[in-house]
Design an enzyme around this catalytic site. Structure first.
Site, PDB file in Angstrom:
ATOM      1  N   LYS A  22      85.972  57.494 -60.252  1.00 45.76           N
ATOM      2  CA  LYS A  22      86.228  56.313 -60.767  1.00 45.76           C
ATOM      3  C   LYS A  22      87.192  55.077 -60.598  1.00 45.76           C
ATOM      4  O   LYS A  22      86.270  53.836 -60.710  1.00 45.76           O
ATOM      5  CB  LYS A  22      87.737  56.596 -61.778  1.00 45.76           C
ATOM      6  N   ASN A  23      87.686  54.877 -59.174  1.00 44.56           N
ATOM      7  CA  ASN A  23      88.461  54.282 -58.380  1.00 44.56           C
ATOM      8  C   ASN A  23      87.275  53.194 -57.276  1.00 44.56           C
ATOM      9  O   ASN A  23      87.157  52.291 -56.787  1.00 44.56           O
ATOM     10  CB  ASN A  23      89.234  54.315 -57.546  1.00 44.56           C
ATOM     11  N   CYS A 118     102.982  49.042 -63.847  1.00 47.36           N
ATOM     12  CA  CYS A 118     103.256  49.713 -64.500  1.00 47.36           C
ATOM     13  C   CYS A 118     103.984  50.978 -64.204  1.00 47.36           C
ATOM     14  O   CYS A 118     105.467  51.380 -62.719  1.00 47.36           O
ATOM     15  CB  CYS A 118     102.118  50.194 -63.739  1.00 47.36           C
ATOM     16  N   ARG A 123     103.800  47.015 -58.094  1.00 51.00           N
ATOM     17  CA  ARG A 123     102.062  46.696 -58.045  1.00 51.00           C
ATOM     18  C   ARG A 123     101.767  45.237 -57.945  1.00 51.00           C
ATOM     19  O   ARG A 123     101.487  44.659 -59.027  1.00 51.00           O
ATOM     20  CB  ARG A 123     101.359  48.097 -58.831  1.00 51.00           C
ATOM     21  N   ASP A 308      97.286  60.075 -54.795  1.00 59.13           N
ATOM     22  CA  ASP A 308      96.965  60.127 -56.287  1.00 59.13           C
ATOM     23  C   ASP A 308      96.481  61.703 -56.353  1.00 59.13           C
ATOM     24  O   ASP A 308      95.712  62.250 -57.383  1.00 59.13           O
ATOM     25  CB  ASP A 308      95.379  59.403 -56.198  1.00 59.13           C
ATOM     26  N   ARG A 400      91.422  57.939 -68.762  1.00 63.15           N
ATOM     27  CA  ARG A 400      90.965  57.271 -68.347  1.00 63.15           C
ATOM     28  C   ARG A 400      90.452  58.127 -67.359  1.00 63.15           C
ATOM     29  O   ARG A 400      89.820  57.001 -66.575  1.00 63.15           O
ATOM     30  CB  ARG A 400      93.086  56.543 -67.820  1.00 63.15           C
TER      31      ARG A 400
HETATM   32  C1  EPZ Z   1      93.938  52.214 -55.781  1.00 65.80           C
HETATM   33  O1  EPZ Z   1      94.601  50.988 -56.130  1.00 65.80           O
HETATM   34  C2  EPZ Z   1      94.058  52.801 -56.560  1.00 65.80           C
HETATM   35  N1  EPZ Z   1      93.326  52.231 -57.620  1.00 65.80           N
HETATM   36  C3  EPZ Z   1      95.147  54.283 -57.011  1.00 65.80           C
HETATM   37  O2  EPZ Z   1      94.528  54.415 -57.807  1.00 65.80           O
HETATM   38  C4  EPZ Z   1      95.544  54.192 -55.595  1.00 65.80           C
HETATM   39  O3  EPZ Z   1      96.816  54.828 -55.901  1.00 65.80           O
HETATM   40  C5  EPZ Z   1      95.997  53.487 -55.058  1.00 65.80           C
HETATM   41  O4  EPZ Z   1      94.694  52.616 -54.169  1.00 65.80           O
HETATM   42  C6  EPZ Z   1      96.420  53.641 -53.714  1.00 65.80           C
HETATM   43  O5  EPZ Z   1      95.282  54.865 -52.945  1.00 65.80           O
HETATM   44  C7  EPZ Z   1      92.009  51.600 -57.755  1.00 65.80           C
HETATM   45  O6  EPZ Z   1      91.597  51.982 -57.145  1.00 65.80           O
HETATM   46  C8  EPZ Z   1      91.501  51.563 -58.872  1.00 65.80           C
HETATM   47  P1  EPZ Z   1      96.798  49.573 -52.516  1.00 65.80           P
HETATM   48  P2  EPZ Z   1      95.268  49.612 -56.051  1.00 65.80           P
HETATM   49  O7  EPZ Z   1      96.639  48.576 -53.100  1.00 65.80           O
HETATM   50  O8  EPZ Z   1      94.427  48.968 -55.046  1.00 65.80           O
HETATM   51  C9  EPZ Z   1     101.406  47.780 -53.012  1.00 65.80           C
HETATM   52  C10 EPZ Z   1      94.997  56.285 -59.830  1.00 65.80           C
HETATM   53  O9  EPZ Z   1      95.128  57.512 -60.271  1.00 65.80           O
HETATM   54  N2  EPZ Z   1     100.895  46.621 -52.702  1.00 65.80           N
HETATM   55  O10 EPZ Z   1      96.138  49.997 -52.253  1.00 65.80           O
HETATM   56  O11 EPZ Z   1      96.627  49.222 -56.531  1.00 65.80           O
HETATM   57  C11 EPZ Z   1     101.532  48.275 -54.217  1.00 65.80           C
HETATM   58  O12 EPZ Z   1     102.791  47.309 -55.106  1.00 65.80           O
HETATM   59  C12 EPZ Z   1      95.208  55.332 -59.000  1.00 65.80           C
HETATM   60  O13 EPZ Z   1      93.037  56.145 -59.462  1.00 65.80           O
HETATM   61  C13 EPZ Z   1     101.963  45.421 -52.210  1.00 65.80           C
HETATM   62  O14 EPZ Z   1     102.380  46.047 -52.445  1.00 65.80           O
HETATM   63  O15 EPZ Z   1      96.661  50.060 -54.443  1.00 65.80           O
HETATM   64  C14 EPZ Z   1     101.531  50.215 -53.622  1.00 65.80           C
HETATM   65  O16 EPZ Z   1     102.794  50.114 -53.519  1.00 65.80           O
HETATM   66  C15 EPZ Z   1      96.656  55.017 -59.147  1.00 65.80           C
HETATM   67  N3  EPZ Z   1     101.082  44.113 -52.472  1.00 65.80           N
HETATM   68  C16 EPZ Z   1     100.593  49.891 -52.227  1.00 65.80           C
HETATM   69  O17 EPZ Z   1     100.720  48.567 -51.792  1.00 65.80           O
HETATM   70  C17 EPZ Z   1     100.076  43.877 -52.706  1.00 65.80           C
HETATM   71  O18 EPZ Z   1      99.059  42.740 -52.956  1.00 65.80           O
HETATM   72  C18 EPZ Z   1      99.325  50.636 -52.923  1.00 65.80           C
HETATM   73  O19 EPZ Z   1      98.828  49.486 -53.613  1.00 65.80           O
HETATM   74  C19 EPZ Z   1      99.353  45.162 -52.911  1.00 65.80           C
HETATM   75  C20 EPZ Z   1      99.340  46.241 -52.909  1.00 65.80           C
END
Ligand code: EPZ
Length: 421
Positions: A22-23, A118, A123, A308, A400
């Site tokens: 998915k991701n 969320c 996020r 995850d 999802r």
């Molecule tokens: C991806 O989300 C995945 N989603 C998430 O999977 C996964 O949990 C996450 O990466 C971490 O591995 C997809 O790929 C569609 P991040 P993403 O940016 O890209 C903070 C699932 O269950 N952050 O690595 O949104 C954020 O708040 C989902 O399949 C900032 O602070 O994750 C979080 O605490 C859930 N500022 C941390 O970084 C930003 O600009 C990780 O976020 C971006 C992120």
């Protein structure tokens, strides 16, 4: 809203096919915006999130045709008609923000709603914004939307991410493929989904090196072509189903996944007393004794223990011999499955980002509620091992990210069915 009824039914036996990630797919689909030629994705998962991304791309003027019952997606964005990613779509699925980088690179502008919070955390998108601004974009927040523009096109730059954000890495890399000059991104995310995205971009003609490491170098090109790309196996679905025989007993072979996708997860399973063996077709898993052993888990960016898989691992550790401590370091609120597991007799103490799990001999079935995608499947895993019936409500969360959970687990002897409401 549908529910899922699971009845503890002893050891599992059989094989489970693992779908495309998915991701990975949610980053690969927006890549079509980078080119006016067709992009074909094979091994695509059939999930509601993919349908949401399809709707978003179509709202921008893109076309997405589903073939082979959705396993093949033929995408094209020859005639883009909009650069507006609406709040109604983005709030439902944060990954919608992955159109920001490609739209900017292709059209010089994008208006993308901030996703809003969320269930698992606030996020924000500050890392995405900082990275794209480093490439010369001008981005302003207005009425909850990021208004981005790069009238003269993007320019390559050196940029270090403050945190190895998956989404920010994907947006910056996609944008940099069409920037003028060279971009060097450091502290980049190393997840397998990043590697898969870069493979696809390279097939489209992008010049990129270093995927899977913390340093990714992109030489901008004038245009990208079409391509055909096979979506990598879903490591989170793989890890989830590996935990099914670990919690319920028996032996299951997961077809189509590989151990190199799982990072620290495999060592933790081994330490808990779960045997994991690579086979020709995938990964075979069984529990070594009658009960797993407690292990401490700290989530981290790849190749650390995947956040995850934290909820699913907690379900297993609820039945372990001994006390386990789980540290969630990626999201600020990702223990909402804990109170639901407690309803099933688990003994869990949550303090901030730390959950202490005192293993119990047997969980007891109970009505529980899914709160987010991975929490929902952790409750199903717990139900496999519980005495009696567990009814998991609000399974729209589940749909999802998991194709046909009932069918895949029933095929291995689980007693599980969907209750349509
Ligand atoms: C991806 O989300 C995945 N989603 C998430 O999977 C996964 O949990 C996450 O990466 C971490 O591995 C997809 O790929 C569609 P991040 P993403 O940016 O890209 C903070 C699932 O269950 N952050 O690595 O949104 C954020 O708040 C989902 O399949 C900032 O602070 O994750 C979080 O605490 C859930 N500022 C941390 O970084 C930003 O600009 C990780 O976020 C971006 C992120």
């Amino acid at each position: 809203m549908d529910s899922i009824l699971v009845t503890g039914n002893g050891p599992l036996s059989g094989s489970i096919p693992i779908a495309g990630a998915k991701n990975a797919c949610l980053a690969l689909m927006p890549a079509t915006l980078l080119s006016d030629e067709p992009l074909t994705l094979t091994n695509a998962p059939r999930l509601s999130d993919i349908k949401t991304m399809t709707a978003l791309l179509e709202s921008l003027g893109g076309e997405v045709s589903r073939m082979q019952d959705g396993k093949v997606l033929a995408l094209s964005s020859h005639d883009l008609t909009s650069s507006w990613a609406d709040y109604e779509i983005v709030r439902k699925m944060r990954a919608s923000n992955l159109v920001l980088g490609p739209l900017l690179a292709r059209t010089g502008q994008a208006q993308v709603s901030l996703p809003g919070g969320c269930a698992i955390g606030s996020r924000p998108m500050d890392l995405h914004v900082e990275g794209l601004e480093a490439l010369g974009a001008e981005i302003e927040l207005k009425d909850g939307y990021l208004h981005a523009k790069a009238p003269g096109g993007l320019k390559g730059a050196e940029f270090q991410l403050r945190f190895a954000s998956v989404g920010a890495t994907e947006n910056i890399v996609m944008a940099a493929t069409l920037a003028k000059g060279t971009t060097v991104l450091t502290n980049a995310a190393r997840e397998p989904e990043i590697v898969d995205l870069v493979k696809c971009l390279r097939a489209m003609g992008a010049q990129i090196e270093g995927e899977g490491t913390s340093r990714i170098e992109i030489q901008g090109v004038d245009r990208l072509n079409g391509a055909t790309h096979q979506v990598v196996a879903d490591r989170i679905e793989l890890g989830t189903y590996m935990l099914a025989p670990a919690i319920a007993g028996g032996e299951v072979e997961c077809i189509g996944g590989s151990l190199d996708l799982l990072g620290a997860f495999v060592e933790k399973l081994d330490a808990a007393g779960v045997s994991v063996e690579a086979t020709e077709r995938g990964v075979k898993v069984s529990r070594r004794g009658d009960r797993v052993q407690a292990v401490d888990v700290t989530t981290g960016v790849f190749p650390g223990f995947p956040t995850d898989l934290q909820a699913q691992m907690m379900a297993l550790l609820c039945t372990a011999e001994g006390t386990s401590v789980l540290e969630e370091t990626i999201f600020e609120n990702r223990f909402m499955h804990a109170p639901e597991l407690t309803r099933m007799g688990a003994r869990i103490e949550v303090h901030g980002g730390q959950a202490t799990v005192h293993g119990v001999e047997r969980l007891k079935g109970a009505p529980v509620m899914a709160t987010d995608l991975r929490a929902s499947v952790s409750l199903i895993l717990a139900g496999l091992a519980a005495e009696g019936e567990t009814v998991v409500s609000r399974v729209y969360h589940l749909d999802r990210g998991y194709e046909s959970v009932e069918q895949k687990l029933s095929a291995c002897g689980a007693k599980i069915e969907r209750i349509k409401e």
